[in-house]
Design an enzyme around this catalytic site. Structure first.
Site, PDB file in Angstrom:
ATOM      1  CE  LYS A  93      -1.196 -14.304  -1.461  1.00 49.91           C
ATOM      2  NZ  LYS A  93      -2.546 -14.766  -1.733  1.00 49.91           N
ATOM      3  CE  LYS A 144      -4.477  -7.382   6.343  1.00 49.60           C
ATOM      4  NZ  LYS A 144      -5.040  -7.455   4.999  1.00 49.60           N
ATOM      5  CE  LYS A 177      -9.402 -14.252   3.942  1.00 45.84           C
ATOM      6  NZ  LYS A 177      -8.485 -14.193   2.821  1.00 45.84           N
TER       7      LYS A 177
END
Ligand code: ATP
Ligand code: LTN
Length: 339
Positions: A119, A201, A204
Site C-alpha cells: 500500500k 484476484k 474491489k
C-alpha cells in the site's frame, strides 16, 4: 444481548473494509459462507470503516458504502438477530484498545507487513502512521471479542499472525487476558480471479471494472462482462479444467461450480462440444440469477433507513457490551485508575 458470556459456543469474527463495492469474489469467497456459521458459533461481522481511512476516502462515498455493505450482508442471509452486525466506528473500544496494543507492537514487526509495503508503494504521497499501525487496530478488532476463529483470505493471514503474537506477548506479561485466535481459511476456498486478467484476484480496488463483477451490478452488465471474459488463446475452445494452461476457463469453471454446486467433471460434460460461445453466457446467466435477489433485497433494505439504523444501533450495543468487558480488563491490567 449477545449470549457469548453464558453459552459455550466459540466465537467467530470478521470484517470487510467499505473501501469499494463488494464483488462476486467477496461473496463466493467469504460472505456466502457466513450465514450457516451462526448455528455453530457466536458470530460478529463488522464494516471496518476505521481501517478505510488509512487511504484517502470521499466522506459521502464512505458513508454510502458502509450502509450498503450492511444492507448487503443482510441481503446475503446474515440475520441480525443471529449475528452481531455493526459498524466499527460505533464501538469506541476498537480505537481505545488499538492505542494500548500499539504500545505492545514492535516497529520491526510492523515493517515486515507485506500489505504495508504494497500500500505504501501504491499511495506514495500518503504513507501515514495509520497505514503503518493498522495491524494493531486489526488485532484490537479481534481480541476485544475473544475470537477463536477469524475467517480471512490468504492476504490477511499475516495480520492474524501478528495479532496472535501481540496477544501472546500481552498475556505473557499480564496473565491470560486475550484468547489467541486462529485464522480460518474456508475449506472450499473459492478464489475468484479477474475476468480480464485471470491470474490476479478479483478485488474491489481493481481499477479494471470489466474484470470485476460487483455484488449489486445489473444482470445485463454481469452478462456482458462474462461474454467478454478472457478464456485462452488456443483454438481448442474446449471447456476443460486446466488452471495452469487455461486460467481463464478454470476461473469461469470455479465460478460456475461455486454457484451451481456442480463438479468440474459435470461441467465438462455439460459443455462438451459446445465451446466458449455457449459456456461464457451460461456462467453469466447463473451468476446474474444468483445475485439478482441479493441486489433487490439490498435495494429494498437501503430504502428502509429506519430499520437499518435499528440494526446497526443494536449491533453496536451488543458488540460494545462484550468489547467493553475486555477493554476494562486490559485497562486494569496495565495500571489505569478505574472510574
Ligand atoms: P481490497 O481490494 O480492498 O484489498 P478485496 O476485494 O481484495 O479488497 P477484501 O475486503 O480484502 O477484498 O476481502 C473481504 C473478504 O472476501 C475476505 O475474506 C477475502 O478473503 C474475500 N475475498 C475477496 N476477494 C476474493 C476473491 N476474489 N476470491 C475469494 N475470496 C475473496
Ligand atoms: N484487514 C481486513 C479487514 C479487517 C478484518 C478485521 C478482518 C479489519 N479488521 C478483523 C478480520 C478481522 C481486510 O482488509 N480485508
Amino acid at each position: 444481548m449477545a449470549e457469548t458470556v453464558m453459552d459455550t459456543k466459540k466465537v467467530m469474527l470478521s470484517g470487510i473494509q467499505p473501501s469499494g463495492e463488494l464483488t462476486l469474489g467477496s461473496y463466493l469467497g467469504a460472505i456466502k459462507h457466513w450465514p450457516a456459521r451462526a448455528q455453530e458459533f457466536d458470530c460478529y461481522y463488522f464494516m471496518a470503516d476505521l481501517h478505510t481511512i488509512t487511504v484517502r476516502q470521499n466522506p459521502a462515498e464512505l458513508r454510502r458504502r458502509t450502509l450498503t455493505q450492511l444492507a448487503a450482508y443482510m441481503a446475503c442471509g446474515l440475520d441480525p438477530k443471529q449475528n452481531v452486525l455493526f459498524i466499527q466506528s460505533h464501538v469506541p473500544a476498537h480505537a481505545q484498545l488499538a492505542w494500548v496494543l500499539n504500545c505492545y507492537t514492535m516497529y520491526g514487526e510492523l515493517s515486515r507487513m507485506t500489505q504495508f509495503k504494497d500500500k505504501s508503494l501504491k499511495n506514495a504521497d500518503n504513507i501515514n502512521a495509520g497505514l503503518f499501525t493498522y495491524p494493531a487496530l486489526m488485532a484490537a478488532d479481534i481480541l476485544l471479542y475473544q475470537a477463536d476463529y477469524v475467517p480471512v483470505g490468504e492476504d490477511q493471514k499475516q495480520h492474524v499472525e501478528i495479532c496472535r503474537d501481540i496477544a501472546t506477548r500481552f498475556n505473557s506479561i499480564y496473565g491470560d487476558v486475550f484468547k489467541v485466535p486462529e485464522p480460518y481459511i474456508p475449506p472450499v476456498g473459492a478464489r475468484v480471479m479477474s475476468l480480464t486478467t485471470p491470474t490476479s484476484k478479483m478485488s474491489k480496488s481493481d481499477h479494471d471494472q470489466n474484470g470485476c463483477v460487483y455484488l449489486l451490478e445489473k444482470p445485463e452488465d454481469i452478462l456482458r462482462k462474462f461474454k467478454k471474459a478472457v478464456t485462452d488463446s488456443d483454438m481448442e475452445h474446449c471447456v476443460r479444467y486446466a488452471p495452469k494452461e487455461k486460467p481463464g476457463v478454470a476461473n469461469l469453471m470455479q465460478i460456475y461450480s461455486a454457484v451451481t454446486g456442480k463438479s468440474f467433471d459435470e461441467i465438462e460434460r455439460e459443455f462438451e462440444g459446445k465451446g466458449y460461445g455457449v459456456f461464457k453466457p451460461a456462467v453469466g446467466e447463473v451468476v446474474a440469477d444468483c445475485l439478482r435477489p441479493i441486489r433487490e433485497e439490498t435495494q429494498r433494505l437501503l430504502e428502509d433507513k429506519a430499520y437499518l439504523e435499528t440494526v446497526y444501533r443494536e449491533g453496536a450495543e451488543r458488540a460494545s457490551y462484550i468489547a467493553n468487558k475486555t477493554l476494562r480488563k486490559v485497562y486494569k491490567k496495565v495500571g489505569f485508575v478505574q472510574m
